[in-house]
Design a protein around this motif. Sequence first.
Motif, mmCIF file in Angstrom:
data_model
loop_
_atom_site.group_PDB
_atom_site.id
_atom_site.type_symbol
_atom_site.label_atom_id
_atom_site.label_comp_id
_atom_site.label_asym_id
_atom_site.label_seq_id
_atom_site.Cartn_x
_atom_site.Cartn_y
_atom_site.Cartn_z
ATOM 1 N N PHE A 202 0.816 -1.211 0.000
ATOM 2 C CA PHE A 202 0.000 0.000 0.000
ATOM 3 C C PHE A 202 0.855 1.270 0.000
ATOM 4 O O PHE A 202 0.683 2.135 -0.868
ATOM 5 N N PRO A 203 1.796 1.426 0.947
ATOM 6 C CA PRO A 203 2.626 2.641 0.893
ATOM 7 C C PRO A 203 3.561 2.665 -0.317
ATOM 8 O O PRO A 203 3.841 3.735 -0.865
ATOM 9 N N LEU A 204 4.061 1.508 -0.747
ATOM 10 C CA LEU A 204 4.977 1.489 -1.888
ATOM 11 C C LEU A 204 4.293 1.960 -3.168
ATOM 12 O O LEU A 204 4.895 2.675 -3.977
ATOM 13 N N THR A 205 3.037 1.557 -3.363
ATOM 14 C CA THR A 205 2.352 1.900 -4.605
ATOM 15 C C THR A 205 1.740 3.297 -4.568
ATOM 16 O O THR A 205 1.758 4.005 -5.580
ATOM 17 N N PHE A 206 1.225 3.715 -3.431
ATOM 18 C CA PHE A 206 0.562 5.019 -3.374
ATOM 19 C C PHE A 206 1.548 6.161 -3.102
ATOM 20 O O PHE A 206 1.294 7.288 -3.510
ATOM 21 N N VAL A 207 2.640 5.868 -2.412
ATOM 22 C CA VAL A 207 3.667 6.902 -2.224
ATOM 23 C C VAL A 207 4.750 6.650 -3.284
ATOM 24 O O VAL A 207 5.886 6.280 -2.988
ATOM 25 N N SER A 208 4.362 6.846 -4.516
ATOM 26 C CA SER A 208 5.246 6.616 -5.658
ATOM 27 C C SER A 208 4.821 7.562 -6.773
ATOM 28 O O SER A 208 3.973 8.434 -6.580
ATOM 29 N N ASN A 209 5.396 7.356 -7.946
ATOM 30 C CA ASN A 209 5.019 8.174 -9.094
ATOM 31 C C ASN A 209 3.997 7.483 -9.983
ATOM 32 O O ASN A 209 3.877 7.793 -11.160
ATOM 33 N N VAL A 210 3.269 6.524 -9.419
ATOM 34 C CA VAL A 210 2.246 5.807 -10.189
ATOM 35 C C VAL A 210 1.110 6.741 -10.578
ATOM 36 O O VAL A 210 0.631 6.720 -11.724
ATOM 37 N N PHE A 211 0.666 7.584 -9.646
ATOM 38 C CA PHE A 211 -0.512 8.410 -9.876
ATOM 39 C C PHE A 211 -0.191 9.872 -10.168
ATOM 40 O O PHE A 211 -0.944 10.537 -10.880
ATOM 41 N N VAL A 212 0.880 10.382 -9.597
ATOM 42 C CA VAL A 212 1.190 11.806 -9.763
ATOM 43 C C VAL A 212 2.667 11.986 -10.061
ATOM 44 O O VAL A 212 3.506 11.133 -9.717
ATOM 45 N N ASP A 213 2.985 13.105 -10.665
ATOM 46 C CA ASP A 213 4.374 13.480 -10.911
ATOM 47 C C ASP A 213 5.018 13.831 -9.580
ATOM 48 O O ASP A 213 4.487 14.661 -8.828
ATOM 49 N N PRO A 214 6.141 13.211 -9.228
ATOM 50 C CA PRO A 214 6.757 13.486 -7.920
ATOM 51 C C PRO A 214 7.150 14.938 -7.716
ATOM 52 O O PRO A 214 7.327 15.385 -6.575
ATOM 53 N N ARG A 215 7.281 15.709 -8.795
ATOM 54 C CA ARG A 215 7.640 17.124 -8.655
ATOM 55 C C ARG A 215 6.546 17.923 -7.969
ATOM 56 O O ARG A 215 6.786 19.027 -7.482
ATOM 57 N N THR A 216 5.324 17.371 -7.909
ATOM 58 C CA THR A 216 4.223 18.053 -7.232
ATOM 59 C C THR A 216 4.169 17.730 -5.743
ATOM 60 O O THR A 216 3.340 18.277 -5.027
#
Length: 280
Positions: free
Chosen positions: A206-220
């Motif tokens: 859960f944290p690995l997939t949601f706290v990643s760049n899967v859904f959003v650009d990490p620059r945000t």
Amino acid sequence: MTDFIGQNSSRTQEIQLQDSIASSERPKPPGALASTLTFATRALLRIKHVPEQMFDVTVFPIIFLLMFTYLFGGAIAGSTAEYLQFLLPGILVMTVSQITMYTGIDLNNDIRKGIFDRFRTLPIWLPSALVGALLVDVVRYSMASAIMIGLGFVLGFRPEGGVTGIFGAIMLILVFSFSFSWIWTAVGLVVRSEKSLMMISFMVLFPLTFVSNVFVDPRTLPSWLQSFVEVNPISILATAVRGAMHGTSTIEQVVWVLVVSVIMTAIFAPLTIYLYRNKK
């Protein structure tokens, strides 16, 4: 006439059985490849007789893609069509990563049913039971990838990398997922029930997939969170897959995926074999 043929066949089988018992020569044990393929066939037969276990690679990926594209696409990217180009590679990585835990669940079920102990007494290459199951899981990952990409094309996904990029992205996912599955086989040998394994995998995935760049650009994201996202294995894979599909992949991105995969295999494959040999 039928009764005569049946009696004759039974008599032939009885003679063959007597000859095998009376023979002083013991049959040669199967090789590593033969025993691995046998266990792979066993896993395929399990899918055949329990087809509902394929929901995780058929129904769930479709739900995830549709839900995130049309519920959050407009809010995040301003356009569902534009967000789909960014989201689909990430959702593909997330979906396949999450179903890697089923390897450990199947192994844990074998342990609880006593089949595990029988396997360890057979004159076979010991890791074949694990490797055979992992090879069939690669088939499951391929199916999930094909379903996701097919649905993506229907919704308007257009990868600039073409067929070569898609093929390269799938290969990266399969290599990473095969290595990632070794973690759950090790955990499956330690925990007492499949519910415990599912809870542990949920706490990790859960944290690995949601706290990643899967859904959003990490620059945000906040700067302190970006540091974690950049070293997150799921982010590393998603970046490489996204780059391959859109024709922007670099050698560095591919190498990092391979390095992470080798590290996971080097740590957890020997650990799994050790636990498998010494399980009581």
